[in-house]
Motif scaffolding. Structure first.
Motif, PDB file in Angstrom:
ATOM      1  N   ALA A 166       9.964   3.439  11.166  1.00 36.43           N
ATOM      2  CA  ALA A 166       9.832   3.396   9.714  1.00 36.43           C
ATOM      3  C   ALA A 166       9.279   2.026   9.327  1.00 36.43           C
ATOM      4  CB  ALA A 166      11.185   3.611   9.053  1.00 36.43           C
ATOM      5  N   GLY A 167       8.344   2.005   8.377  1.00 40.91           N
ATOM      6  CA  GLY A 167       7.798   0.728   7.948  1.00 40.91           C
ATOM      7  C   GLY A 167       6.999   0.827   6.675  1.00 40.91           C
ATOM      8  N   GLU A 168       6.244  -0.229   6.427  1.00 39.50           N
ATOM      9  CA  GLU A 168       5.435  -0.346   5.213  1.00 39.50           C
ATOM     10  C   GLU A 168       4.074  -0.911   5.571  1.00 39.50           C
ATOM     11  OE1 GLU A 168       9.532  -1.625   2.916  1.00 39.50           O
ATOM     12  OE2 GLU A 168       7.953  -3.108   3.184  1.00 39.50           O
ATOM     13  N   VAL A 169       3.071  -0.504   4.815  1.00 40.87           N
ATOM     14  CA  VAL A 169       1.707  -0.986   5.002  1.00 40.87           C
ATOM     15  C   VAL A 169       1.356  -1.909   3.842  1.00 40.87           C
ATOM     16  CG1 VAL A 169      -0.729  -0.327   5.134  1.00 40.87           C
ATOM     17  CG2 VAL A 169       1.014   1.066   6.292  1.00 40.87           C
ATOM     18  N   TYR A 170       0.755  -3.057   4.187  1.00 38.48           N
ATOM     19  CA  TYR A 170       0.315  -4.035   3.199  1.00 38.48           C
ATOM     20  C   TYR A 170      -1.131  -4.426   3.475  1.00 38.48           C
ATOM     21  CZ  TYR A 170       5.169  -4.703   1.870  1.00 38.48           C
ATOM     22  OH  TYR A 170       6.449  -4.495   1.418  1.00 38.48           O
ATOM     23  N   ALA A 171      -1.879  -4.698   2.412  1.00 40.63           N
ATOM     24  CA  ALA A 171      -3.201  -5.309   2.519  1.00 40.63           C
ATOM     25  C   ALA A 171      -2.977  -6.819   2.515  1.00 40.63           C
ATOM     26  CB  ALA A 171      -4.088  -4.893   1.355  1.00 40.63           C
ATOM     27  N   ILE A 172      -3.599  -7.511   3.466  1.00 33.22           N
ATOM     28  CA  ILE A 172      -3.364  -8.953   3.593  1.00 33.22           C
ATOM     29  C   ILE A 172      -4.672  -9.715   3.703  1.00 33.22           C
ATOM     30  CG2 ILE A 172      -1.081  -8.685   4.632  1.00 33.22           C
ATOM     31  CD1 ILE A 172      -2.399  -9.264   7.377  1.00 33.22           C
ATOM     32  N   ALA A 173      -4.607 -10.972   3.317  1.00 31.93           N
ATOM     33  CA  ALA A 173      -5.734 -11.895   3.441  1.00 31.93           C
ATOM     34  C   ALA A 173      -5.707 -12.532   4.833  1.00 31.93           C
ATOM     35  CB  ALA A 173      -5.638 -12.977   2.372  1.00 31.93           C
ATOM     36  N   PRO A 174      -6.850 -13.025   5.311  1.00 31.10           N
ATOM     37  CA  PRO A 174      -6.883 -13.693   6.617  1.00 31.10           C
ATOM     38  C   PRO A 174      -5.887 -14.849   6.742  1.00 31.10           C
ATOM     39  CG  PRO A 174      -9.112 -13.257   5.869  1.00 31.10           C
ATOM     40  CD  PRO A 174      -8.197 -12.904   4.724  1.00 31.10           C
ATOM     41  N   ALA A 214      17.964   4.115  17.490  1.00 25.40           N
ATOM     42  CA  ALA A 214      17.488   5.490  17.646  1.00 25.40           C
ATOM     43  C   ALA A 214      16.749   6.018  16.415  1.00 25.40           C
ATOM     44  CB  ALA A 214      18.655   6.415  17.989  1.00 25.40           C
ATOM     45  N   SER A 215      17.169   5.605  15.227  1.00 22.85           N
ATOM     46  CA  SER A 215      16.527   6.111  14.006  1.00 22.85           C
ATOM     47  C   SER A 215      15.121   5.560  13.817  1.00 22.85           C
ATOM     48  CB  SER A 215      17.357   5.754  12.773  1.00 22.85           C
ATOM     49  OG  SER A 215      17.305   4.349  12.539  1.00 22.85           O
ATOM     50  N   GLY A 216      14.805   4.445  14.493  1.00 24.64           N
ATOM     51  CA  GLY A 216      13.505   3.804  14.302  1.00 24.64           C
ATOM     52  C   GLY A 216      13.424   2.997  13.016  1.00 24.64           C
ATOM     53  N   ASN A 217      14.566   2.826  12.354  1.00 24.59           N
ATOM     54  CA  ASN A 217      14.595   2.113  11.074  1.00 24.59           C
ATOM     55  C   ASN A 217      15.493   0.886  11.214  1.00 24.59           C
ATOM     56  OD1 ASN A 217      15.000   1.203   8.421  1.00 24.59           O
ATOM     57  ND2 ASN A 217      14.988   3.281   7.590  1.00 24.59           N
ATOM     58  N   TRP A 218      14.901  -0.308  11.115  1.00 20.18           N
ATOM     59  CA  TRP A 218      15.639  -1.556  11.264  1.00 20.18           C
ATOM     60  C   TRP A 218      16.810  -1.632  10.298  1.00 20.18           C
ATOM     61  CZ3 TRP A 218      17.248  -5.230  14.096  1.00 20.18           C
ATOM     62  CH2 TRP A 218      17.614  -6.485  13.596  1.00 20.18           C
ATOM     63  N   PHE A 219      16.672  -1.087   9.111  1.00 18.52           N
ATOM     64  CA  PHE A 219      17.732  -1.157   8.106  1.00 18.52           C
ATOM     65  C   PHE A 219      18.902  -0.223   8.415  1.00 18.52           C
ATOM     66  CE2 PHE A 219      14.337  -2.653   4.889  1.00 18.52           C
ATOM     67  CZ  PHE A 219      14.464  -3.961   5.326  1.00 18.52           C
ATOM     68  N   ASP A 220      18.778   0.640   9.428  1.00 19.78           N
ATOM     69  CA  ASP A 220      19.869   1.540   9.822  1.00 19.78           C
ATOM     70  C   ASP A 220      20.788   0.930  10.879  1.00 19.78           C
ATOM     71  OD1 ASP A 220      18.897   3.521   8.166  1.00 19.78           O
ATOM     72  OD2 ASP A 220      18.011   4.703   9.777  1.00 19.78           O
ATOM     73  N   VAL A 261       0.833  -1.202   0.000  1.00 14.42           N
ATOM     74  CA  VAL A 261       0.000   0.000   0.000  1.00 14.42           C
ATOM     75  C   VAL A 261       0.870   1.255   0.000  1.00 14.42           C
ATOM     76  CG1 VAL A 261      -1.748   1.302   1.286  1.00 14.42           C
ATOM     77  CG2 VAL A 261      -1.909  -1.201   1.139  1.00 14.42           C
ATOM     78  N   ALA A 262       1.791   1.357   0.966  1.00 11.25           N
ATOM     79  CA  ALA A 262       2.616   2.561   1.062  1.00 11.25           C
ATOM     80  C   ALA A 262       3.680   2.402   2.133  1.00 11.25           C
ATOM     81  CB  ALA A 262       1.745   3.766   1.403  1.00 11.25           C
ATOM     82  N   GLU A 263       4.705   3.230   2.035  1.00 16.16           N
ATOM     83  CA  GLU A 263       5.629   3.386   3.148  1.00 16.16           C
ATOM     84  C   GLU A 263       4.934   4.286   4.158  1.00 16.16           C
ATOM     85  OE1 GLU A 263       9.436   4.718   1.834  1.00 16.16           O
ATOM     86  OE2 GLU A 263       9.761   2.915   0.622  1.00 16.16           O
ATOM     87  N   ALA A 264       5.242   4.090   5.439  1.00 14.54           N
ATOM     88  CA  ALA A 264       4.582   4.870   6.479  1.00 14.54           C
ATOM     89  C   ALA A 264       5.455   4.866   7.724  1.00 14.54           C
ATOM     90  CB  ALA A 264       3.207   4.278   6.788  1.00 14.54           C
ATOM     91  N   SER A 265       5.034   5.607   8.730  1.00 12.82           N
ATOM     92  CA  SER A 265       5.718   5.587  10.022  1.00 12.82           C
ATOM     93  C   SER A 265       4.674   5.721  11.128  1.00 12.82           C
ATOM     94  CB  SER A 265       6.763   6.701  10.106  1.00 12.82           C
ATOM     95  OG  SER A 265       6.169   7.962   9.928  1.00 12.82           O
ATOM     96  N   ILE A 266       5.015   5.179  12.289  1.00 14.81           N
ATOM     97  CA  ILE A 266       4.148   5.254  13.457  1.00 14.81           C
ATOM     98  C   ILE A 266       5.016   5.573  14.673  1.00 14.81           C
ATOM     99  CG2 ILE A 266       2.403   3.669  12.535  1.00 14.81           C
ATOM    100  CD1 ILE A 266       3.578   1.485  14.359  1.00 14.81           C
ATOM    101  N   ARG A 267       4.387   5.988  15.750  1.00 19.15           N
ATOM    102  CA  ARG A 267       5.109   6.290  16.986  1.00 19.15           C
ATOM    103  C   ARG A 267       5.517   4.997  17.684  1.00 19.15           C
ATOM    104  NH1 ARG A 267       6.063  11.112  17.760  1.00 19.15           N
ATOM    105  NH2 ARG A 267       4.728  12.774  17.047  1.00 19.15           N
ATOM    106  N   GLY A 268       6.780   4.983  18.126  1.00 21.01           N
ATOM    107  CA  GLY A 268       7.253   3.819  18.853  1.00 21.01           C
ATOM    108  C   GLY A 268       8.757   3.855  19.049  1.00 21.01           C
TER     109      GLY A 268
END
Length: 137
Positions: free
Chosen positions: A64-72, A125-131, A37-44
């Motif tokens: 930092a993260g990504e949003v996906y539409a998923i099936a059950p 600290a960056s909130g980004n796993w890839f960092d 769906v999109a790249e996004a970010s949330i508090r945490g």
């Protein structure tokens, strides 16, 4: 009268670690395939647990993260991967969070690390796993 079968409502997931594109558990490799769906970010706050991260939601930091539409069926597979337990005793706890994607907010499933799992762990600290710094060999 027979009612037509309606598709289940779309569920969304926010991923912030190894499930992200290019990660060790890239969600795109799962079946049934998710829809990006999109790249996004949330508090945490993001913690380094070694070969994967864990996030504690809320606070002043951003994840930092990504949003996906998923099936059950994919949600059930993610629950197994994240070791979710119905009583909340698993490694991760399923949470519902509103995530801003562009001009709209989407309800997303987020896997939050159980608080017992972060003792003594370093914060990314960056909130980004890839960092994070690569592990020593």
């Amino acid at each position: 009268m027979i009612m037509p079968h309606s598709a289940p409502p779309t569920r969304h997931v926010f991923v912030y670690g190894t499930l992200r594109r290019g990660g060790r558990n890239d969600i795109a490799r799962f079946d049934p395939p998710p829809r990006f769906v999109a790249e996004a970010s949330i508090r945490g706050t993001l913690y380094d647990l070694g070969s994967y991260p864990g996030a504690v939601l809320g606070g002043d930091g951003m994840l930092a993260g990504e949003v996906y539409a998923i099936a059950p069926a994919l949600e059930a597979r993610l629950d197994l991967l994240e070791e979710v337990q119905p009583d909340g005793s698993g490694e991760y706890i399923k949470r519902d969070v509103r995530v801003r994607v562009g001009e709209v907010e989407i309800d997303c499933l987020v896997y939050e690390i159980h608080p017992a799992c972060i003792a003594g762990r370093c914060v990314i600290a960056s909130g980004n796993w890839f960092d994070r710094a690569p592990p020593f060999s």
